[in-house]
Motif scaffolding. Structure first.
Motif, short mmCIF file in Angstrom:
data_model
loop_
_atom_site.label_atom_id
_atom_site.label_comp_id
_atom_site.label_asym_id
_atom_site.label_seq_id
_atom_site.Cartn_x
_atom_site.Cartn_y
_atom_site.Cartn_z
N UNK A 141 -1.48 6.32 0.77
CA UNK A 141 -0.12 6.40 0.22
C UNK A 141 0.69 7.43 1.03
N UNK A 142 0.05 8.54 1.38
CA UNK A 142 0.76 9.55 2.19
C UNK A 142 1.17 8.94 3.53
N UNK A 143 0.28 8.14 4.12
CA UNK A 143 0.61 7.50 5.40
C UNK A 143 1.79 6.55 5.24
N UNK A 144 1.78 5.80 4.14
CA UNK A 144 2.89 4.87 3.89
C UNK A 144 4.20 5.65 3.70
N UNK A 145 4.13 6.76 2.95
CA UNK A 145 5.33 7.58 2.75
C UNK A 145 5.88 8.05 4.10
N UNK A 146 4.97 8.53 4.94
CA UNK A 146 5.37 9.00 6.29
C UNK A 146 6.03 7.87 7.07
N UNK A 147 5.34 6.73 7.11
CA UNK A 147 5.85 5.60 7.89
C UNK A 147 7.20 5.14 7.36
N UNK A 148 7.29 5.03 6.05
CA UNK A 148 8.53 4.53 5.47
C UNK A 148 9.69 5.50 5.72
N UNK A 149 9.44 6.80 5.49
CA UNK A 149 10.51 7.78 5.66
C UNK A 149 10.95 7.84 7.11
N UNK A 198 -0.86 2.08 -4.12
CA UNK A 198 -2.18 2.13 -3.49
C UNK A 198 -2.43 0.81 -2.75
N UNK A 199 -2.14 -0.28 -3.41
CA UNK A 199 -2.29 -1.60 -2.78
C UNK A 199 -1.42 -1.71 -1.53
N UNK A 200 -0.12 -1.44 -1.68
CA UNK A 200 0.80 -1.62 -0.56
C UNK A 200 0.43 -0.69 0.60
N UNK A 201 0.04 0.52 0.28
CA UNK A 201 -0.29 1.47 1.35
C UNK A 201 -1.57 1.06 2.08
N UNK A 202 -2.50 0.43 1.35
CA UNK A 202 -3.72 -0.05 2.01
C UNK A 202 -3.36 -1.16 2.99
N UNK A 203 -2.47 -2.05 2.55
CA UNK A 203 -2.09 -3.19 3.40
C UNK A 203 -1.25 -2.75 4.59
N UNK A 204 -0.51 -1.65 4.42
CA UNK A 204 0.26 -1.11 5.55
C UNK A 204 -0.68 -0.37 6.50
N UNK A 205 -1.59 0.40 5.93
CA UNK A 205 -2.47 1.24 6.74
C UNK A 205 -3.43 0.44 7.61
N UNK A 206 -3.93 -0.67 7.08
CA UNK A 206 -4.93 -1.42 7.83
C UNK A 206 -4.35 -1.93 9.15
N UNK A 207 -3.01 -2.05 9.21
CA UNK A 207 -2.38 -2.48 10.45
C UNK A 207 -1.80 -1.29 11.22
N UNK A 208 -1.34 -0.28 10.49
CA UNK A 208 -0.70 0.87 11.15
C UNK A 208 -1.69 1.66 12.01
N UNK A 209 -2.99 1.51 11.72
CA UNK A 209 -3.98 2.30 12.44
C UNK A 209 -4.50 1.58 13.68
#
Ligand code: SF4
Ligand code: FES
Lengths: 248, 224
Positions: free
Chosen positions: A233-241, A176-187
């Motif tokens: 988390x779903x967004x992080x999964x998508x981005x990572x995959x 949850x933490x990592x995905x929040x930190x990824x999402x705030x920039x990915x958007x």
């Protein structure tokens, strides 16, 4: 109000540690949980005992330091609140309250309730930034951002890095933490150039730190003081995959 | 980054659980539909026709190898997740109110999966393994009478109870697993989440219920 406390006491990282019983009386219902611990520490110091070590800083829910696992819940029973925002009126007079540190392999106990959360810093250092000089503020219309994306990014950016998600997760996962930190920039448009490498590097660092694997239990979302959503988390999964499948 | 590194990562491992899980779900649909032919109560005629098609068609038999691989990957990956996740929390909480933030079955996928694995061994020992043994590598049409075998096996109330227990475990496992697979693959969208959730719940109820009804109907003599 009167409370029976069972507090985790551990001298240092090597010490075994154990729960110690304390009784505390004359507590005002409108005191925060941290203020209650302050009163207890005051008593301990006057008796010549070692006060309980705990992390705290802002005491207004923005720094994320006040990590305590209170009666089986990260930051106690109050929804969407940190320990400093938890008031003694949330408990009943005479309650027995357990106070434990965050429990995770990646968050080793330093002393009593204080854990080493520098694993989070190393995850951020692995990619949670935009590596260009931002310079002067740009013209507001130079980089258009859709309202909905701006909202989602701001919601993700509300994460205060407290680690309650890891503490509550039965798997000790930090997604949850990592995905929040990824999402705030990915958007945001500024986050696009490094979007793929960021996802890969941050996830790899997360795994290296010894956090567990997410199994979509959802305890993190339920306990997060900033109500960070599982959609991140779903967004992080998508981005990572996607990033791993195309990376060279 | 090599593609094999994906599956060593936390995100890759859960994606693998999701892909294999969804694949096994499609298998359940086919398995359930064909076996439901016994409810026609025609002495197993329709069931036998479809059953022997599945057991003798070269394409289906090739897919069966993929299916076994799917099961193995799902099981091994699941055990790996279970071990790593246990290691990620070496010291347990003295007091943990987990029910306040999550459901027991979402936290018990490893346990439910283990129960299903035990059931899978018992179940394949009843039907699939003896059948394939008799067929061998070359005598594909030399199948055992699966319908007769069902009628015989499900006379034993203990076995019927084991099958019902297996279906109940499957219900709880699917109730979390169906939705979870989509989330793990990043397929989370406000527009479709409620539909996925609804489909997942419906699937988890309907499929195990139909499966459970098979041994029950035979035991009670509704199907002859
Ligand atoms: S996601 Fe929530 S619980 Fe996790 S570190 Fe951020 S604010 Fe804390
Ligand atoms: S002390 Fe800063 S969030 Fe509680």
């Amino acid at each position: 109000m009167k409370f029976n406390l069972k507090v985790w006491r551990q001298k240092n990282a090597k010490d075994q540690g154990k729960l110690v019983d304390y009784t505390i009386d004359n507590i005002n219902a409108d005191m925060s949980f941290l203020e209650m611990v302050d009163v207890l520490n005051d008593e301990l110091v006057r008796k010549g005992e070692d006060p309980i070590a705990f992390d705290h800083d802002c005491r207004e829910g923005i720094c994320g330091m006040c990590s305590m696992y209170i009666s089986g819940r990260a930051h106690g029973p109050q929804h969407a609140a940190t320990t400093c925002q938890l008031y003694m009126r949330s408990f009943k007079d005479g309650d027995t309250i357990y106070v434990e540190p965050w429990r995770a392999k990646a968050f080793p106990v330093i002393k009593d309730l204080v854990t080493d959360r520098s694993a989070f810093d190393r995850i951020i250092a692995a990619g949670g930034f935009v590596s260009v000089n931002t310079g002067q503020a740009q013209d507001a219309n130079a980089l258009p951002v859709e309202k909905a994306d701006a909202e989602k990014a701001m919601d993700a950016a509300a994460c205060i890095g407290c680690g309650a998600c890891v503490a509550a997760c039965p798997n000790g996962a930090a997604m949850l933490f990592v995905s929040a930190k990824i999402s705030q920039l990915a958007l945001f448009p500024q986050g696009q150039p490094e979007r793929n490498t960021r996802a890969i590097n941050m996830v790899n660092q997360m795994d290296e730190e010894g956090f567990g694997n997410c199994t979509n239990i959802g305890a993190c979302e339920a306990e997060c003081p900033k109500e960070i959503k599982l959609t991140n988390i779903a967004r992080m999964n998508r981005d990572y995959l996607a990033a791993s499948l195309i990376s060279e | 980054m090599t593609n094999s590194a994906i599956f060593k990562s936390s995100v890759g491992k859960k994606a693998l659980m999701g892909v294999t899980g969804l694949f096994l779900i499609t298998f359940l649909v086919i398995h359930c539909s064909i076996n439901a032919m016994i409810f026609l109560n025609d002495g197993g005629e329709t069931f036998k026709k479809w059953g022997s098609f599945m057991g003798t068609n070269p394409i289906i038999r090739t897919m069966e190898i993929v299916l076994v691989a799917g099961f193995l990957v799902h099981i091994v990956d699941g055990l790996l997740l279970w071990k790593q996740n246990r290691d990620a929390r070496p010291v347990k909480y003295a007091m943990n109110s987990a029910n306040a933030n999550s459901t027991w079955y979402s936290r018990s996928m490893g346990l439910l999966g283990t129960l299903l694995l035990i059931f899978l061994v018992i179940h394949t020992a009843h039907f699939w393994i003896p059948n394939r043994m008799q067929q061998g590598l070359t005598h594909w049409h030399n199948e055992i009478d699966l319908y007769g075998k069902m009628l015989e096996v499900f006379q034993n109330p203990v076995i019927v109870a084991i099958y019902i227990f297996g279906c109940v475990s499957l219900f709880w496992h699917l109730l979390h697993g169906f939705k979870s697979a989509f989330q793990s693959l990043g397929l989370n969208h406000t527009k479709y989440n409620s539909a996925i959730g609804w489909a997942g719940t419906a699937f988890s109820i309907v499929v195990p219920a139909i499966f459970a009804l098979m041994p029950v109907s035979i035991y009670l003599g509704w199907i002859k």
